[in-house]
Design a protein around this motif. Sequence first.
Motif, PDB file in Angstrom:
ATOM      1  N   TRP A 156       6.124   2.323 -18.161  1.00 34.45           N
ATOM      2  CA  TRP A 156       6.804   3.036 -17.100  1.00 34.45           C
ATOM      3  C   TRP A 156       6.043   4.320 -16.778  1.00 34.45           C
ATOM      4  O   TRP A 156       5.564   5.007 -17.674  1.00 34.45           O
ATOM      5  N   TYR A 157       5.967   4.593 -15.463  1.00 29.74           N
ATOM      6  CA  TYR A 157       5.295   5.811 -14.979  1.00 29.74           C
ATOM      7  C   TYR A 157       6.227   6.509 -14.003  1.00 29.74           C
ATOM      8  O   TYR A 157       7.046   5.872 -13.325  1.00 29.74           O
TER       9      TYR A 157
ATOM     10  N   GLY B 193       0.776  -1.233   0.000  1.00 33.95           N
ATOM     11  CA  GLY B 193       0.000   0.000   0.000  1.00 33.95           C
ATOM     12  C   GLY B 193       0.804   1.276   0.000  1.00 33.95           C
ATOM     13  O   GLY B 193       0.220   2.379   0.072  1.00 33.95           O
ATOM     14  N   ASP B 194       2.144   1.204  -0.055  1.00 35.90           N
ATOM     15  CA  ASP B 194       2.956   2.424  -0.083  1.00 35.90           C
ATOM     16  C   ASP B 194       2.582   3.297  -1.273  1.00 35.90           C
ATOM     17  O   ASP B 194       2.393   2.802  -2.396  1.00 35.90           O
ATOM     18  N   MET B 195       2.519   4.614  -1.075  1.00 34.30           N
ATOM     19  CA  MET B 195       2.308   5.537  -2.179  1.00 34.30           C
ATOM     20  C   MET B 195       3.562   5.552  -3.058  1.00 34.30           C
ATOM     21  O   MET B 195       4.686   5.682  -2.573  1.00 34.30           O
ATOM     22  N   ALA B 196       3.355   5.386  -4.366  1.00 31.03           N
ATOM     23  CA  ALA B 196       4.473   5.331  -5.299  1.00 31.03           C
ATOM     24  C   ALA B 196       5.107   6.710  -5.468  1.00 31.03           C
ATOM     25  O   ALA B 196       4.410   7.724  -5.560  1.00 31.03           O
ATOM     26  N   VAL B 197       6.441   6.744  -5.475  1.00 29.74           N
ATOM     27  CA  VAL B 197       7.220   7.959  -5.729  1.00 29.74           C
ATOM     28  C   VAL B 197       8.352   7.572  -6.667  1.00 29.74           C
ATOM     29  O   VAL B 197       8.964   6.507  -6.519  1.00 29.74           O
ATOM     30  N   GLY B 198       8.637   8.410  -7.684  1.00 29.47           N
ATOM     31  CA  GLY B 198       9.700   8.114  -8.638  1.00 29.47           C
ATOM     32  C   GLY B 198       9.216   7.174  -9.736  1.00 29.47           C
ATOM     33  O   GLY B 198       8.019   7.114 -10.046  1.00 29.47           O
ATOM     34  N   TRP B 199      10.155   6.448 -10.343  1.00 28.21           N
ATOM     35  CA  TRP B 199       9.826   5.556 -11.452  1.00 28.21           C
ATOM     36  C   TRP B 199       9.246   4.231 -10.962  1.00 28.21           C
ATOM     37  O   TRP B 199       9.740   3.634 -10.009  1.00 28.21           O
ATOM     38  N   HIS B 200       8.190   3.792 -11.655  1.00 33.03           N
ATOM     39  CA  HIS B 200       7.602   2.484 -11.365  1.00 33.03           C
ATOM     40  C   HIS B 200       7.090   1.867 -12.661  1.00 33.03           C
ATOM     41  O   HIS B 200       6.444   2.547 -13.468  1.00 33.03           O
ATOM     42  N   ARG B 201       7.403   0.597 -12.840  1.00 27.46           N
ATOM     43  CA  ARG B 201       6.873  -0.137 -13.994  1.00 27.46           C
ATOM     44  C   ARG B 201       5.556  -0.767 -13.584  1.00 27.46           C
ATOM     45  O   ARG B 201       5.493  -1.575 -12.649  1.00 27.46           O
TER      46      ARG B 201
END
Length: 463
Positions: free
Chosen positions: A415-416, A402-410
Amino acid sequence: MKRQLKSFFVVLVTLGLICGSLQSLPVYAGEPGTQSQDEAEQAAEQQELPVEQPAEQQDDTPRLARDIVVVLDPGHGGSDTGATRGSYVERDLALSIAYYCKEELEKYPGVTVYMTRWDNTSPCMGRDDRVEYAWNKGADLLVSLHLNATGSASTTVSGSEVYYPNYNYNSMMGSLGYRASSSILTQLGGLGLSNNGCKIRNSADGSVYFNGTISDYLGINYWSKLKGIPGVLVEHAYINNADDRAKYLSTQEQLKALGVADATGIMNYFYDNSDAYIVHTGSWEHNSAGWWYQRQDMTYPWGQWESIDGYWFYFDGRGYLCTGWKQLNDKWYYLGNHGAMIEGWHRVGANWYYLTWGDGAMATGWVNSDGKWYYLTPGNGNMKTGWLKEGNLWYYLLPGNGDMAVGWHRIGSKWYHFDTSGVMNTGWYEADGKWYYSYASGAMAANTWVDGYRLGADGAWLP
């Protein structure tokens, strides 16, 4: 006539000299047939002679901080014989040891001793009943007396060991129990018994205390902890070990030695530990309808929160302990399977919830925990995972934690990029010193031209 007067005068003078000589002799106070101590002091003051004062007697006997109550529990009883080996019966031996222990304890001033049974014919009491008896007597310590055995007819295993409560829930009982166990075991070791150690035996079936931690297996340890009494179980020797039987269990003198050792260990525990004197604040009670709590003043909490042993509990309008979800004043709380209010992260079924530290209320919306952001769904408090839209902004909560995404994530095959506040980037943006472009969907553009600029395979602008 003149000659007679002269002789009488000589006699008077002689008597006067003798009396004067007697008055000049020192008097030894206390000698039989002489003056009293007060008279001796008065005579010495008149003649300015020193008087020897009686020496003060030194009393090095340890003192209890207050009177104490010890309850001895001879193991088994009635038709429950405990371990047996020929004519050696644990039930009978334990009772003899208890009587000798009681006799020795009662030699100390300020000590009151009770026993949970006085003979071998009374029906065997349940472990909870034994502890209830001890609590009703105001026990500062409960000591259950036993003999050990293995499953075989004979064994080479020998020696003594003492079981004390674990440190889960009301850890003070574990600490005091360990100290009492160690003190008793030291004295038994002095008789020559092998010291097999102070031990904890946890539940084997997953049973837990009110705070959800693993409970004790032995009933004496478990129930005494719930009553706020340190309860220990002494295994004196192995009844199926021939050497132990011959040295420690064959005569009344040997059994008395065990009882005296127990008593000495018990008293040393109280002498050495200023916090060993129990303040009885209340106890847990139960029946077929549930659990409730009896305070020291014999009142009961009902329709309210109550802090007990460092944990918060809620009792309904009848005074019974509540478990599971509870709504109070428009806030939701979760009370564990055994009633303690949960704080922090907690899983219920397939969902995770965050119960605010300090007040236990279920959180909703954004929550920062240990430097990371999470989103709890309004209305039900479920921890959100996956995509989340708030207004025109998109966020991504990582699956699993459940961590909020920060930076690059596939995500999937794309890729976002998410800025430091967790917002998904679209259009042109700079990241790690390079320029990138993401479509309206948030997917990063790569190996293409955008607005006349070439983007490489990694999505970075190629000048």
